[in-house]
Design an enzyme around this catalytic site. Sequence first.
Site, PDB file in Angstrom:
ATOM      1  N   ASN A 185      35.073  46.144  53.421  1.00 24.38           N
ATOM      2  CA  ASN A 185      35.850  45.590  54.542  1.00 24.38           C
ATOM      3  C   ASN A 185      37.111  46.424  54.803  1.00 24.38           C
ATOM      4  OD1 ASN A 185      37.372  44.988  52.318  1.00 24.38           O
ATOM      5  ND2 ASN A 185      37.608  42.804  52.760  1.00 24.38           N
ATOM      6  N   GLU A 242      43.712  42.963  51.241  1.00 24.39           N
ATOM      7  CA  GLU A 242      42.647  42.642  52.190  1.00 24.39           C
ATOM      8  C   GLU A 242      43.110  42.880  53.625  1.00 24.39           C
ATOM      9  OE1 GLU A 242      39.916  42.369  50.867  1.00 24.39           O
ATOM     10  OE2 GLU A 242      39.646  40.659  49.526  1.00 24.39           O
ATOM     11  N   HIS A 262      39.341  47.271  52.540  1.00 21.29           N
ATOM     12  CA  HIS A 262      40.472  46.968  51.652  1.00 21.29           C
ATOM     13  C   HIS A 262      40.786  48.146  50.721  1.00 21.29           C
ATOM     14  CE1 HIS A 262      37.973  44.933  48.160  1.00 21.29           C
ATOM     15  NE2 HIS A 262      37.991  46.244  48.033  1.00 21.29           N
ATOM     16  N   ASP A 313      44.688  46.666  39.837  1.00 17.32           N
ATOM     17  CA  ASP A 313      44.545  45.253  40.230  1.00 17.32           C
ATOM     18  C   ASP A 313      43.735  44.494  39.180  1.00 17.32           C
ATOM     19  OD1 ASP A 313      41.958  46.220  40.681  1.00 17.32           O
ATOM     20  OD2 ASP A 313      42.117  46.151  42.859  1.00 17.32           O
TER      21      ASP A 313
HETATM   22  P1  PGA Z   1      33.576  50.534  44.409  1.00 17.38           P
HETATM   23  O1  PGA Z   1      34.784  49.588  44.842  1.00 17.38           O
HETATM   24  O2  PGA Z   1      34.185  51.823  43.950  1.00 17.38           O
HETATM   25  O3  PGA Z   1      32.905  49.792  43.299  1.00 17.38           O
HETATM   26  O4  PGA Z   1      32.726  50.717  45.622  1.00 17.38           O
HETATM   27  C1  PGA Z   1      35.732  50.038  45.750  1.00 17.38           C
HETATM   28  C2  PGA Z   1      36.645  48.935  46.208  1.00 17.38           C
HETATM   29  O5  PGA Z   1      36.191  47.810  46.485  1.00 17.38           O
HETATM   30  O6  PGA Z   1      37.858  49.187  46.322  1.00 17.38           O
END
Ligand code: PGA
Length: 234
Positions: A137, A144, A139, A68
Amino acid sequence: MSNHIVARNYEDLSAQAADRIARIVTEKPGAVLCFASGHTPIGTYRVLVEMARQGHVDFSLCHFIGLDEWVGIPSYSEGSCRYLLDTHFFKKIKVHEGQTHFFDGMAADLQAECRKMDETIARLGGLDLMLVGIGMNGHIALNEPGTPWHLRSHVAELDEMTCTVGQKYFNQETPLTKGITLGLQYLREARLPMLLSAGADKAPILRLALEGDVTEQVPASIFQVLEKGVVISC
Ligand code: PGA
């Protein structure tokens, strides 16, 4: 139901994830690997770089797909997916430009950018690995809560929590509103869908995803219905 492995600690999680990825590449030298940005997989990339340096795995025929990007953030910004993977992986092993395929978050035509990514993945024969993290959250990538699971590449409106938590990737406050991301249809089709979750702050949302209702409101709950899925947590 995905196979859920509880690792001893972050080093163990990183080693187990790297080991599974290396096995894919050993079985299929031209594997198509979708790598995530975020802090969680950095240890996995570190182990893979070490394995490559020692000659235990060879990525020279692989293709790499970026999961992404933030819309409006250039690839040279420290917060982009491309920048994180360049820093922690591509610059440390020999990878040719033609092996990497990323969204351009600065593209004028984001829909065309999505079509291009979908065409690239189709041309390469689909994903052998889709490595993802879980957001606070629930996601997955920038899918989302409430995002339909049948989507392929798409542009996403970001949740407030994602915009707030996302600040940790930038050196200065950066307005975030949209993302461009692979959709969860790719997770359903990947030969190995793999979710990594590390730390006590992620434990409640991971538990909800794996033990609560299977619902598009909790994107990571898709792992309950992915037969080939692997979840590694610590
Ligand atoms: P993080 O991000 O590995 O920095 O915790 C994970 C995400 O938001 O998918």
